[in-house]
Design an enzyme around this catalytic site. Structure first.
Site, PDB file in Angstrom:
ATOM      1  CE  LYS A   4      46.132  27.632  42.678  1.00 18.48           C
ATOM      2  NZ  LYS A   4      45.345  28.807  42.228  1.00 18.48           N
ATOM      3  N   GLY A 101      36.624  30.767  38.312  1.00 18.25           N
ATOM      4  CA  GLY A 101      35.305  30.702  37.685  1.00 18.25           C
ATOM      5  C   GLY A 101      34.945  29.278  37.299  1.00 18.25           C
TER       6      GLY A 101
END
Length: 237
Positions: A4, A101
């Site tokens: 990232k 999530g």
């Protein structure tokens, strides 16, 4: 996290970077004692991915970092992630939200699929340059070696409670050009053979000098275990 960070650095600075070359360090060596002392100094420890551009070199590193308690990044917890950017004219901005999530992940994937569908429907090869910069202006910038970065540090020594211990540690730091900003020492009154923590916060210093000083100090007979050091990011206003 290194993946990232490599993408974010490309988007911010218009350069390609191999994530395998990014310095990474986990939290396994951080103890509850470090968390306590960091809080005593007015900081919270967070695992940060840091990218900086200065003097034509890119800093790219992932490691535990002490952040001032009053900074919003110190309150990012649980499934929430945050990205803090500093623009030339806009100054600091922060993006904050859920990064884990099923719902946040599904939202990101569906958003990518919709973008691909729109591009295909428009018959375009691409509508936006993948790295945010046109291909002809993407450049390769060198990575700054970790030994050359400059930071403040919290150093936790595990030392015998004997006279002259602090002087020996301070002397070794001074020999490598590292000055002390503040210090905390816990003492035992009943036994001078039990190691006690000595915690020092430094002024800004070159990482190479800090590493050299710690190698020297850890070889001293008064030191019972490897010194823990944590980098500090104060310039987050």
């Amino acid at each position: 996290t290194a993946h990232k960070l490599a993408i974010l650095i490309s988007l911010c600075f218009g350069t390609k970077i191999d994530f395998n070359n990014i310095y990474t360090e986990g939290i396994s060596r951080i103890s509850g004692l470090d968390v306590k002392f960091a809080n005593d100094f007015g900081y919270r420890i967070k695992l940060l991915a840091i990218g900086k551009l200065s003097d034509g070199q890119v800093e790219a590193r992932v490691h535990p970092t002490m952040i001032p308690l009053h900074n919003p990044l110190s309150d990012v917890n649980g499934v929430f992630n945050a990205i803090r950017l500093t623009g030339d004219f806009v100054g600091p901005v922060m993006f904050y939200g859920r990064g884990a999530g099923q719902n946040p992940t599904a939202s990101a994937i569906v958003g990518d699929l919709i973008s691909l569908a729109r591009t295909m429907q428009a018959g375009a090869g691409r509508r936006i340059a993948p790295l945010g910069f046109l291909d002809n202006i993407i450049k390769t910038l060198p990575l700054k070696p970790m030994t050359n970065i400059v930071s403040k540090y919290m150093l936790r020594f595990s030392a015998l409670d004997k006279p002259g211990v602090l002087a020996s540690i301070a002397g070794a730091l001074g020999n490598h050009g590292i000055s002390i900003e503040s210090m905390v020492q816990t003492t035992h009154q009943d036994c001078d053979t039990t190691p006690v923590p000595i915690v020092i916060k430094t002024h800004e210093a070159c990482e190479g000098s800090v590493q050299a000083a710690l190698e020297e100090i850890d070889r001293m007979a008064i030191i019972s275990e490897k010194t823990v050091f944590i980098r500090i990011e104060d310039n987050l206003e």
